[in-house]
Design an enzyme around this catalytic site. Structure first.
Site, PDB file in Angstrom:
ATOM      1  N   GLY A  12      60.040 -13.189  51.205  1.00  0.00           N
ATOM      2  CA  GLY A  12      58.798 -13.658  50.762  1.00  0.00           C
ATOM      3  C   GLY A  12      57.691 -12.656  50.165  1.00  0.00           C
ATOM      4  CB  ALA A  15      60.918 -12.367  43.906  1.00  0.00           C
ATOM      5  CB  SER A  39      61.430 -10.361  58.255  1.00  0.00           C
ATOM      6  OG  SER A  39      61.278  -9.164  59.282  1.00  0.00           O
ATOM      7  CB  VAL A  47      54.205  -1.173  44.066  1.00  0.00           C
ATOM      8  CG1 VAL A  47      53.215  -0.044  44.700  1.00  0.00           C
ATOM      9  CG2 VAL A  47      55.352  -0.800  44.636  1.00  0.00           C
ATOM     10  CB  ALA A  50      50.118  -3.391  35.488  1.00  0.00           C
ATOM     11  CE  LYS A  78      49.070  -4.275  31.138  1.00  0.00           C
ATOM     12  NZ  LYS A  78      50.129  -4.295  31.778  1.00  0.00           N
ATOM     13  N   PRO A  96      48.606  -2.866  22.356  1.00  0.00           N
ATOM     14  CG  PRO A  96      47.812  -3.568  20.230  1.00  0.00           C
ATOM     15  CD  PRO A  96      48.811  -2.609  20.836  1.00  0.00           C
ATOM     16  CG  LEU A 333      62.090  -5.635  43.489  1.00  0.00           C
ATOM     17  CD1 LEU A 333      61.528  -5.180  44.752  1.00  0.00           C
ATOM     18  CD2 LEU A 333      62.095  -4.887  42.231  1.00  0.00           C
ATOM     19  CB  THR A 344      58.878  -6.160  32.424  1.00  0.00           C
ATOM     20  OG1 THR A 344      59.399  -4.677  32.734  1.00  0.00           O
ATOM     21  CG2 THR A 344      58.299  -6.045  30.807  1.00  0.00           C
TER      22      THR A 344
HETATM   23  C1  LIG Z   1      57.334   1.744  42.231  1.00  0.00           C
HETATM   24  C2  LIG Z   1      57.269   0.430  41.589  1.00  0.00           C
HETATM   25  C3  LIG Z   1      56.133  -0.107  40.739  1.00  0.00           C
HETATM   26  C4  LIG Z   1      56.089  -1.574  40.524  1.00  0.00           C
HETATM   27  N1  LIG Z   1      54.950  -1.851  39.487  1.00  0.00           N
HETATM   28  C5  LIG Z   1      55.095  -3.038  38.976  1.00  0.00           C
HETATM   29  C6  LIG Z   1      54.010  -3.317  38.163  1.00  0.00           C
HETATM   30  O1  LIG Z   1      53.033  -2.825  37.925  1.00  0.00           O
HETATM   31  N2  LIG Z   1      54.145  -4.743  37.607  1.00  0.00           N
HETATM   32  C7  LIG Z   1      55.250  -5.468  37.848  1.00  0.00           C
HETATM   33  O2  LIG Z   1      55.435  -6.512  37.451  1.00  0.00           O
HETATM   34  N3  LIG Z   1      56.124  -5.274  38.870  1.00  0.00           N
HETATM   35  C8  LIG Z   1      56.098  -3.835  39.264  1.00  0.00           C
HETATM   36  N4  LIG Z   1      56.977  -3.724  40.413  1.00  0.00           N
HETATM   37  C9  LIG Z   1      57.792  -4.695  40.703  1.00  0.00           C
HETATM   38  C10 LIG Z   1      57.341  -5.485  41.774  1.00  0.00           C
HETATM   39  O3  LIG Z   1      56.784  -4.906  42.888  1.00  0.00           O
HETATM   40  C11 LIG Z   1      58.379  -6.697  42.347  1.00  0.00           C
HETATM   41  O4  LIG Z   1      59.249  -7.061  41.308  1.00  0.00           O
HETATM   42  C12 LIG Z   1      57.896  -7.726  42.979  1.00  0.00           C
HETATM   43  O5  LIG Z   1      57.043  -7.202  44.264  1.00  0.00           O
HETATM   44  C13 LIG Z   1      59.000  -8.432  43.692  1.00  0.00           C
HETATM   45  O6  LIG Z   1      59.458  -7.777  44.534  1.00  0.00           O
HETATM   46  P1  LIG Z   1      60.492  -8.604  45.716  1.00  0.00           P
HETATM   47  O7  LIG Z   1      59.808  -9.975  45.960  1.00  0.00           O
HETATM   48  O8  LIG Z   1      61.832  -8.924  44.729  1.00  0.00           O
HETATM   49  O9  LIG Z   1      61.025  -7.981  47.009  1.00  0.00           O
HETATM   50  P2  LIG Z   1      60.109  -7.508  48.002  1.00  0.00           P
HETATM   51  O10 LIG Z   1      58.675  -7.423  47.750  1.00  0.00           O
HETATM   52  O11 LIG Z   1      60.905  -6.177  48.654  1.00  0.00           O
HETATM   53  O12 LIG Z   1      60.210  -8.646  49.015  1.00  0.00           O
HETATM   54  C14 LIG Z   1      61.593  -8.872  49.656  1.00  0.00           C
HETATM   55  C15 LIG Z   1      61.205  -9.867  50.798  1.00  0.00           C
HETATM   56  O13 LIG Z   1      62.519 -10.176  51.789  1.00  0.00           O
HETATM   57  C16 LIG Z   1      62.331 -10.057  53.121  1.00  0.00           C
HETATM   58  N5  LIG Z   1      63.599  -9.802  53.627  1.00  0.00           N
HETATM   59  C17 LIG Z   1      64.529  -8.488  53.171  1.00  0.00           C
HETATM   60  N6  LIG Z   1      65.402  -8.668  54.238  1.00  0.00           N
HETATM   61  C18 LIG Z   1      65.279  -9.474  55.121  1.00  0.00           C
HETATM   62  C19 LIG Z   1      65.922 -10.165  56.188  1.00  0.00           C
HETATM   63  N7  LIG Z   1      66.982  -9.565  56.614  1.00  0.00           N
HETATM   64  N8  LIG Z   1      65.415 -11.123  56.961  1.00  0.00           N
HETATM   65  C20 LIG Z   1      64.177 -11.849  56.278  1.00  0.00           C
HETATM   66  N9  LIG Z   1      63.582 -11.598  55.281  1.00  0.00           N
HETATM   67  C21 LIG Z   1      64.060 -10.348  54.709  1.00  0.00           C
HETATM   68  C22 LIG Z   1      61.191  -9.244  53.121  1.00  0.00           C
HETATM   69  O14 LIG Z   1      60.604  -9.399  54.442  1.00  0.00           O
HETATM   70  C23 LIG Z   1      60.468  -9.395  51.942  1.00  0.00           C
HETATM   71  O15 LIG Z   1      59.429 -10.737  52.445  1.00  0.00           O
HETATM   72  C24 LIG Z   1      56.967  -2.480  40.780  1.00  0.00           C
HETATM   73  C25 LIG Z   1      58.013  -2.039  41.792  1.00  0.00           C
HETATM   74  C26 LIG Z   1      58.254  -0.575  42.083  1.00  0.00           C
HETATM   75  C27 LIG Z   1      59.438  -0.098  42.891  1.00  0.00           C
END
Ligand SMILES: Cc1cc2nc3c(=O)[nH]c(=O)nc-3n(C[C@H](O)[C@H](O)[C@H](O)COP(=O)(O)OP(=O)(O)OC[C@H]3O[C@@H](n4cnc5c(N)ncnc54)[C@H](O)[C@@H]3O)c2cc1C
Length: 500
Positions: A12, A15, A39, A47, A50, A78, A96, A333, A344
């Protein structure tokens, strides 16, 4: 194969909730049940502040009200990204959102600009970008919808608090019927014959069965990686940064309507202004800089007081060989990561979700549909990858071992082609599915010092004096229009202000 069926979203973060919000809206009326498991104990990356302009389309798709969304996420606007010290120390350029000038018939505008340059006019291309003019004077206005005027020549995106964005989407998705389960996934059951995932087993004994599973578990990649054993393509030989440290600081004035990316000794630092704070982070390569040194460099370059302890993150740049395997589609991710240099990641989530809707599988999970999805996602990742490499590989910096390493990177053939084509002919290599279109490539190619030797001689059909008059008129309209816009802070603290 008929609907309804059960979709289970593991995770959650941004993504998971972006997928849930879009699917519940697009599949309404089909009886499809959507369950999301997350969880709080594990938490999210948190993070990701942008974005790029297509997020407006996504927000419309899921029915977000722009004013409510900007307020709820403490958002700002932005107009692009300012790159500092990338080509050379002390040099800056702006990427831009939106067009440069106006095309003359079928001849792209920048070819007229090149023709004018060949005739001795040294006006920078940036003078023809309204987004750049507004950003440079700290101004912003929402362009009127459907306008044909100069206002239609720029685009905009948002900076926002990613945690608040996910919370906002959660409220929306739950309101439309998504079921959220708080719990930790312990293990995953699979069908012994097909290998398809059949259920998530939570640590408290609950079992969540489904037909289609979305892996949104972040870098853990619980389903696509651990369970389905899908290999990960490691791109660190092209994009060597593999760590980040992030910390917010107090808001400073004026509130700039752009992201700033400043190259440092072994990576770069982002600066993202929000209504209530400024987001900062330092992306670096562990082969060239220690973690503590990276943190110190970040803290030494903040505009305001740090708010909290810096957070360290590790990543491997690359993507899953197949984003979709069996009945598991990885999004966010879990499917891959490209550093946030061009903001992106959230876009790649948006793109994955919309592609999944376009190629929504029946219960038979026809492999042709899966293959097409994987092909489209792979192409998209590769084009963003090339665009990012361009920033590093075309540097003239040789003041640190990291930048010397970057300048020597052997670029992918597709990028070599794009750079070679532009350098020799002034023409741009763009494909239909590209996130970044001509103006973006133009901004970064020129910004990184790639100057075309040739140009399109069809531009010469316009007499030089006539061209000069037209260009001057365009510059005047752009400068005057930017001057008429209100200061960005007046917009974000005014109608979009979170405290109002
Ligand atoms: C340094 C950094 C800077 C970034 N800056 C930007 C930006 O400026 N612009 C941009 O577009 N993107 C940026 N991103 C990317 C962006 O943060 C991610 O793409 C976005 O937040 C999506 O993350 P996610 O939902 O895939 O993963 P996460 O945020 O890690 O979420 C994972 C989810 O899975 C759950 N989960 C994992 N394992 C289990 C389990 N065993 N049981 C139950 N639940 C579980 C967690 O609880 C969580 O809810 C950045 C990323 C990084 C690392």
């Amino acid at each position: 194969m008929p609907l309804p069926y059960r979709i289970v979203i593991a995770g959650g973060g941004s993504a998971g909730w972006m997928a849930a919000a879009a699917l519940v809206r697009q599949l309404r009326g089909t009886g499809t049940a959507i369950t999301l498991v997350e969880s709080e104990e594990i938490g999210t990356v948190g993070v990701g502040e942008a974005t790029i302009p297509p997020i407006q389309a996504f927000n419309r798709l899921i029915g977000l009200d722009e004013t409510e969304f900007v307020k709820a996420t403490r958002g700002t606007f932005k107009l692009g990204i300012e790159f500092v010290n990338w080509w050379r120390q002390g040099h800056r350029y702006f990427h831009p959102f939106g067009r440069y000038g106006d095309d003359f018939g079928l001849v792209p505008f920048h070819q007229q600009w090149l023709a004018a340059r060949a005739g001795g006019d040294d006006t920078p291309l940036a003078a023809y970008s309204l987004a750049h003019a507004a950003a440079a004077s700290g101004r912003f206005a929402i362009p009127p919808a459907g306008g044909q005027s100069v206002f239609s020549t720029y685009g905009y995106a948002y900076h926002f608090d990613a945690g608040l964005y996910a919370a906002h989407l959660r409220k929306l998705a739950e309101g439309h019927g998504v079921t959220r389960l708080e719990g930790m996934i312990d293990h995953v059951a699979r069908d012994p014959e097909s290998g398809f995932v059949t259920a998530l087993h939570l640590t408290d004994g609950r079992v969540v069965a489904g037909d289609l599973f979305l892996d949104c578990t972040g870098f853990r990649a619980l389903l696509i990686g651990e369970v389905m054993q899908t290999p990960y393509l490691d791109w660190r030989h092209w994009l060597p940064c593999d760590r980040a440290v992030a910390v917010p600081c107090a808001r400073v004035e004026p509130l700039t309507p752009f992201t700033r990316s400043t190259a440092r000794d072994a990576g770069w630092q982002w600066r993202i202004p929000l209504q209530h704070r400024t987001g900062n982070g330092h992306v670096y390569c562990s082969g060239f800089m220690e973690d503590q040194a990276a943190e110190d460099a970040l803290l030494a370059h903040l505009d305001g007081e740090p708010l909290g302890q810096p957070r360290r993150l590790r990543f491997v740049t690359g993507r899953r060989e197949q984003a979709w395997r069996g009945n598991v589609v990885s999004i966010g991710l879990a499917s891959g990561f490209l550093e946030p240099l061009e903001s992106t990641s959230l876009h790649l989530i948006q793109s994955a979700v919309t592609k999944l809707i376009h190629l929504f599988p029946g219960r038979d999970f026809d492999p042709a549909v899966r293959d097409e999805y994987n092909r489209r996602m792979a192409t998209e990742f590769e084009r963003v990858r090339d665009f990012l490499i361009l920033h590093y590989a075309q540097t003239e910096r040789d003041d640190t071992p990291f930048w010397r390493h970057c300048a020597a990177i052997d670029q992918p053939d597709s990028l070599k082609h794009a750079i070679g084509l532009f350098r020799r002919t002034g023409r741009l290599f763009i494909r239909d599915e590209d996130i970044f279109h001509e103006p973006s490539w133009l901004a970064v190619l020129l910004g990184q010092g790639v100057v075309p030797l040739g140009r399109d001689h069809l531009a010469d059909a316009v007499p030089a004096a006539e061209r000069a008059d037209i260009l001057q008129a365009m510059r005047r309209v752009i400068a005057r229009t930017a001057d008429q816009m209100p200061p960005h802070g007046a917009v974000t603290d005014g109608p979009f202000g979170w405290q109002r």
